[in-house]
Design a protein around this motif. Structure first.
Motif, PDB file in Angstrom:
ATOM      1  N   THR A  80       1.064  -1.060  -0.460  1.00  0.00           N
ATOM      2  CA  THR A  80       0.191  -0.255  -0.139  1.00  0.00           C
ATOM      3  C   THR A  80       0.697   1.187   0.112  1.00  0.00           C
ATOM      4  OG1 THR A  80       0.255   0.337   2.264  1.00  0.00           O
ATOM      5  CG2 THR A  80      -2.308  -0.887   1.408  1.00  0.00           C
ATOM      6  N   LEU A  81       2.142   1.379   0.074  1.00  0.00           N
ATOM      7  CA  LEU A  81       2.977   2.504  -0.867  1.00  0.00           C
ATOM      8  C   LEU A  81       2.777   3.050  -1.601  1.00  0.00           C
ATOM      9  CD1 LEU A  81       6.924   0.686  -0.181  1.00  0.00           C
ATOM     10  CD2 LEU A  81       5.252   2.168   1.677  1.00  0.00           C
ATOM     11  N   PRO A  82       2.965   4.403  -1.062  1.00  0.00           N
ATOM     12  CA  PRO A  82       2.344   5.488  -2.154  1.00  0.00           C
ATOM     13  C   PRO A  82       2.873   4.966  -3.511  1.00  0.00           C
ATOM     14  CG  PRO A  82       3.710   6.527  -0.925  1.00  0.00           C
ATOM     15  CD  PRO A  82       3.950   4.673  -0.188  1.00  0.00           C
ATOM     16  N   ARG A 130      12.351  11.450   9.203  1.00  0.00           N
ATOM     17  CA  ARG A 130      13.937  10.956   7.923  1.00  0.00           C
ATOM     18  C   ARG A 130      13.235   9.604   7.634  1.00  0.00           C
ATOM     19  NH1 ARG A 130      14.518  15.604   5.479  1.00  0.00           N
ATOM     20  NH2 ARG A 130      15.398  17.150   6.868  1.00  0.00           N
ATOM     21  N   ASN A 131      13.719   9.362   6.806  1.00  0.00           N
ATOM     22  CA  ASN A 131      14.145   7.449   6.547  1.00  0.00           C
ATOM     23  C   ASN A 131      12.675   7.066   6.374  1.00  0.00           C
ATOM     24  OD1 ASN A 131      16.646   7.360   6.187  1.00  0.00           O
ATOM     25  ND2 ASN A 131      17.175   7.448   9.017  1.00  0.00           N
ATOM     26  N   ALA A 132      12.026   7.798   6.114  1.00  0.00           N
ATOM     27  CA  ALA A 132      10.095   7.343   5.985  1.00  0.00           C
ATOM     28  C   ALA A 132       9.404   8.711   4.785  1.00  0.00           C
ATOM     29  CB  ALA A 132       9.520   7.154   6.841  1.00  0.00           C
ATOM     30  N   THR A 133       7.833   7.747   4.231  1.00  0.00           N
ATOM     31  CA  THR A 133       7.714   8.723   3.400  1.00  0.00           C
ATOM     32  C   THR A 133       6.235   8.965   3.726  1.00  0.00           C
ATOM     33  OG1 THR A 133       7.890   7.813   1.390  1.00  0.00           O
ATOM     34  CG2 THR A 133       6.341   8.840   1.419  1.00  0.00           C
ATOM     35  N   ALA A 158       4.070   6.480   5.551  1.00  0.00           N
ATOM     36  CA  ALA A 158       3.396   5.315   4.641  1.00  0.00           C
ATOM     37  C   ALA A 158       3.438   3.636   4.844  1.00  0.00           C
ATOM     38  CB  ALA A 158       3.807   5.798   3.268  1.00  0.00           C
ATOM     39  N   THR A 159       2.617   3.515   5.198  1.00  0.00           N
ATOM     40  CA  THR A 159       2.241   2.268   5.445  1.00  0.00           C
ATOM     41  C   THR A 159       2.817   1.042   4.555  1.00  0.00           C
ATOM     42  OG1 THR A 159       1.039   2.787   7.222  1.00  0.00           O
ATOM     43  CG2 THR A 159       0.885   0.008   6.143  1.00  0.00           C
ATOM     44  N   GLU A 160       3.643   0.139   4.509  1.00  0.00           N
ATOM     45  CA  GLU A 160       4.071  -0.798   3.554  1.00  0.00           C
ATOM     46  C   GLU A 160       3.198  -1.184   3.089  1.00  0.00           C
ATOM     47  OE1 GLU A 160       7.811  -3.246   1.711  1.00  0.00           O
ATOM     48  OE2 GLU A 160       7.969  -1.617   3.443  1.00  0.00           O
ATOM     49  N   ARG A 161       2.544  -2.429   3.974  1.00  0.00           N
ATOM     50  CA  ARG A 161       1.693  -3.825   3.744  1.00  0.00           C
ATOM     51  C   ARG A 161       0.183  -3.601   4.145  1.00  0.00           C
ATOM     52  NH1 ARG A 161       4.387  -6.146   0.462  1.00  0.00           N
ATOM     53  NH2 ARG A 161       6.835  -6.882   0.188  1.00  0.00           N
ATOM     54  N   GLN A 211      -6.484   1.684  -1.772  1.00  0.00           N
ATOM     55  CA  GLN A 211      -4.835   2.693  -2.777  1.00  0.00           C
ATOM     56  C   GLN A 211      -4.091   2.874  -1.781  1.00  0.00           C
ATOM     57  OE1 GLN A 211      -5.898   3.032  -6.760  1.00  0.00           O
ATOM     58  NE2 GLN A 211      -8.096   2.203  -5.223  1.00  0.00           N
ATOM     59  N   GLU A 212      -4.095   3.121  -0.826  1.00  0.00           N
ATOM     60  CA  GLU A 212      -3.036   3.601  -0.355  1.00  0.00           C
ATOM     61  C   GLU A 212      -3.221   3.909   1.424  1.00  0.00           C
ATOM     62  OE1 GLU A 212      -0.570   6.850  -3.195  1.00  0.00           O
ATOM     63  OE2 GLU A 212      -1.141   7.200  -1.481  1.00  0.00           O
ATOM     64  N   VAL A 213      -2.248   3.766   2.635  1.00  0.00           N
ATOM     65  CA  VAL A 213      -2.833   3.829   3.882  1.00  0.00           C
ATOM     66  C   VAL A 213      -1.194   4.187   4.601  1.00  0.00           C
ATOM     67  CG1 VAL A 213      -2.798   2.638   6.277  1.00  0.00           C
ATOM     68  CG2 VAL A 213      -4.141   1.360   4.001  1.00  0.00           C
ATOM     69  N   TRP A 214      -1.404   4.384   5.758  1.00  0.00           N
ATOM     70  CA  TRP A 214      -0.764   5.970   5.993  1.00  0.00           C
ATOM     71  C   TRP A 214      -1.047   5.434   7.302  1.00  0.00           C
ATOM     72  CZ3 TRP A 214       2.601   9.280   2.709  1.00  0.00           C
ATOM     73  CH2 TRP A 214       2.049   8.636   1.312  1.00  0.00           C
ATOM     74  N   GLN A 215      -0.238   5.673   8.133  1.00  0.00           N
ATOM     75  CA  GLN A 215      -0.688   5.288   9.870  1.00  0.00           C
ATOM     76  C   GLN A 215      -0.192   7.514   9.861  1.00  0.00           C
ATOM     77  OE1 GLN A 215       2.156   2.789  12.091  1.00  0.00           O
ATOM     78  NE2 GLN A 215       1.157   4.021  13.705  1.00  0.00           N
ATOM     79  N   VAL A 216      -1.310   7.839  10.908  1.00  0.00           N
ATOM     80  CA  VAL A 216      -1.459   8.636  11.617  1.00  0.00           C
ATOM     81  C   VAL A 216      -0.226   8.906  12.623  1.00  0.00           C
ATOM     82  CG1 VAL A 216      -2.324  10.544  12.983  1.00  0.00           C
ATOM     83  CG2 VAL A 216      -3.027   9.919  11.183  1.00  0.00           C
ATOM     84  N   VAL A 217       0.718  10.033  12.687  1.00  0.00           N
ATOM     85  CA  VAL A 217       1.977   9.548  13.865  1.00  0.00           C
ATOM     86  C   VAL A 217       1.823  11.585  14.758  1.00  0.00           C
ATOM     87  CG1 VAL A 217       3.349   7.762  12.527  1.00  0.00           C
ATOM     88  CG2 VAL A 217       3.560  10.241  12.489  1.00  0.00           C
ATOM     89  N   SER A 218       1.545  12.068  13.970  1.00  0.00           N
ATOM     90  CA  SER A 218       1.337  13.651  15.040  1.00  0.00           C
ATOM     91  C   SER A 218       0.424  14.345  13.744  1.00  0.00           C
ATOM     92  CB  SER A 218       2.646  13.921  14.979  1.00  0.00           C
ATOM     93  OG  SER A 218       2.912  14.473  13.574  1.00  0.00           O
ATOM     94  N   LYS A 219      -0.464  15.111  14.868  1.00  0.00           N
ATOM     95  CA  LYS A 219      -1.086  16.451  14.281  1.00  0.00           C
ATOM     96  C   LYS A 219      -0.533  17.118  14.290  1.00  0.00           C
ATOM     97  CE  LYS A 219      -4.040  17.182  17.975  1.00  0.00           C
ATOM     98  NZ  LYS A 219      -5.295  17.179  18.273  1.00  0.00           N
ATOM     99  N   ILE A 220      -0.863  18.504  13.434  1.00  0.00           N
ATOM    100  CA  ILE A 220      -0.701  20.217  13.547  1.00  0.00           C
ATOM    101  C   ILE A 220      -2.489  20.934  13.978  1.00  0.00           C
ATOM    102  CG2 ILE A 220      -0.203  21.545  12.113  1.00  0.00           C
ATOM    103  CD1 ILE A 220       1.752  20.771  10.352  1.00  0.00           C
ATOM    104  N   THR A 221      -2.694  21.504  14.669  1.00  0.00           N
ATOM    105  CA  THR A 221      -3.140  22.492  15.553  1.00  0.00           C
ATOM    106  C   THR A 221      -3.770  23.030  15.482  1.00  0.00           C
ATOM    107  OG1 THR A 221      -5.495  21.678  16.517  1.00  0.00           O
ATOM    108  CG2 THR A 221      -3.173  21.507  17.950  1.00  0.00           C
ATOM    109  N   THR A 222      -4.758  24.341  15.488  1.00  0.00           N
ATOM    110  CA  THR A 222      -4.657  26.036  15.857  1.00  0.00           C
ATOM    111  C   THR A 222      -5.386  26.432  16.575  1.00  0.00           C
ATOM    112  OG1 THR A 222      -6.078  26.177  14.099  1.00  0.00           O
ATOM    113  CG2 THR A 222      -3.763  26.971  13.719  1.00  0.00           C
ATOM    114  N   ASN A 223      -5.578  24.742  17.118  1.00  0.00           N
ATOM    115  CA  ASN A 223      -6.257  24.578  18.855  1.00  0.00           C
ATOM    116  C   ASN A 223      -5.608  24.579  19.631  1.00  0.00           C
ATOM    117  OD1 ASN A 223      -9.464  24.938  20.300  1.00  0.00           O
ATOM    118  ND2 ASN A 223     -10.264  22.665  19.782  1.00  0.00           N
ATOM    119  N   PHE A 224      -5.240  24.742  20.034  1.00  0.00           N
ATOM    120  CA  PHE A 224      -4.205  24.744  21.692  1.00  0.00           C
ATOM    121  C   PHE A 224      -4.806  25.394  22.894  1.00  0.00           C
ATOM    122  CE2 PHE A 224      -0.791  24.866  24.271  1.00  0.00           C
ATOM    123  CZ  PHE A 224      -0.415  23.929  24.865  1.00  0.00           C
ATOM    124  N   GLU A 225      -5.544  24.386  23.390  1.00  0.00           N
ATOM    125  CA  GLU A 225      -6.611  25.083  24.648  1.00  0.00           C
ATOM    126  C   GLU A 225      -5.214  24.365  26.200  1.00  0.00           C
ATOM    127  OE1 GLU A 225     -10.528  23.624  24.738  1.00  0.00           O
ATOM    128  OE2 GLU A 225     -10.432  24.273  22.574  1.00  0.00           O
TER     129      GLU A 225
END
Length: 249
Positions: A80-82, A130-133, A158-161, A211-225
């Motif tokens: 399932t790589l890009p 680094r070392n990953a997409t 990116a999740t490979e399989r 088609q593709e699978v991506w594992q969530v590792v972090s997030k960007i937010t402007t809703n910092f409470e």
């Protein structure tokens, strides 16, 4: 009458209807000028280029399309790589950003390098990236509350399989017509896409459509409470602590 139409025309039309697309939109997805009306009427034969596109977008088995098989979908490989990555001037991979407005187009342009060049991109000079997409996807809706909110961005690796998927992780899942953020339970035939918000029931889709699978590792937010923390509350906690100590003396 419909019974006089070639089976390929009938099944071609059924694919469009399942995707809930107009003839013009379906034609655009397949790279056809005009609409798909003549194909659906049996006036124009389905070309090899269209057969290839149907497989790339929807995993349609060419033998099924022409009535030679009952197996509609070809089982995908476990990979399932890009299909496309972009590099910066230092030959390092960029983190491409897929906003909500581009999510449908993303699913339809997985192998179109020129389309990717129109997406914004940035570099994260941190060892964790680094070392990953990695790719950034914007969150739509409230199905993943309270972890993710509308308009936030998730950075996903990116999740490979498919066999690498774990039910406790969050994933960006690319389907033929959309991109979603969900938990996943994968089997050979079907995959359950599960929301954190219990108001949303699980969605089931054919595993062959992923088609593709991506594992969530972090997030960007402007809703910092920042949780409200007053001196009165601090005094109450200190008093309770002293009382607990006194009771043990």
């Amino acid at each position: 009458m419909i019974k006089d139409l070639p089976i390929a025309s009938i099944r071609f039309k059924s694919i469009r209807q399942e995707q809930k697309l107009t003839q013009q939109t379906f034609a655009e997805c397949l790279g056809i000028s005009g609409t798909t009306a003549d194909i659906e009427r049996g006036k124009t034969k389905i070309s090899g280029e269209i057969v290839t596109k149907l497989f790339q977008l929807y995993r349609i088995n060419p033998l099924w399309l022409f009535g030679e098989s009952n197996e509609k979908y070809l089982h995908p490989s476990d990979n399932t790589l890009p299909k496309v990555v972009t590099l910066n001037s230092e030959e390092q991979e960029n983190v491409m950003m897929v906003p909500v407005k581009a999510s449908a187009g993303y699913a339809h342009n997985l192998q179109d390098v020129e389309w990717y060049e129109n997406l914004p991109a940035f570099d994260l000079p941190l060892p964790e990236y680094r070392n990953a997409t990695h790719r950034a996807f914007q969150v739509k809706g409230d199905s993943m509350h309270p972890v993710l909110h509308q308009g936030e961005w998730v950075i996903a690796r990116a999740t490979e399989r498919l066999s690498d998927i774990k039910p406790d992780n969050l994933y960006v899942v690319v389907l033929p017509d959309t991109v979603v953020v969900k938990k996943m339970i994968v089997t050979n035939e079907h995959t359950q896409l599960i929301s954190i918000n219990k108001e949303y029931p699980p969605i089931e889709c054919p595993t062959s459509e992923i088609q593709e699978v991506w594992q969530v590792v972090s997030k960007i937010t402007t809703n910092f409470e920042v949780p409200e923390y007053t001196y009165d509350k601090l005094a109450q906690e200190m008093k309770a602590g002293f009382e607990a100590i006194k009771s043990r003396l």
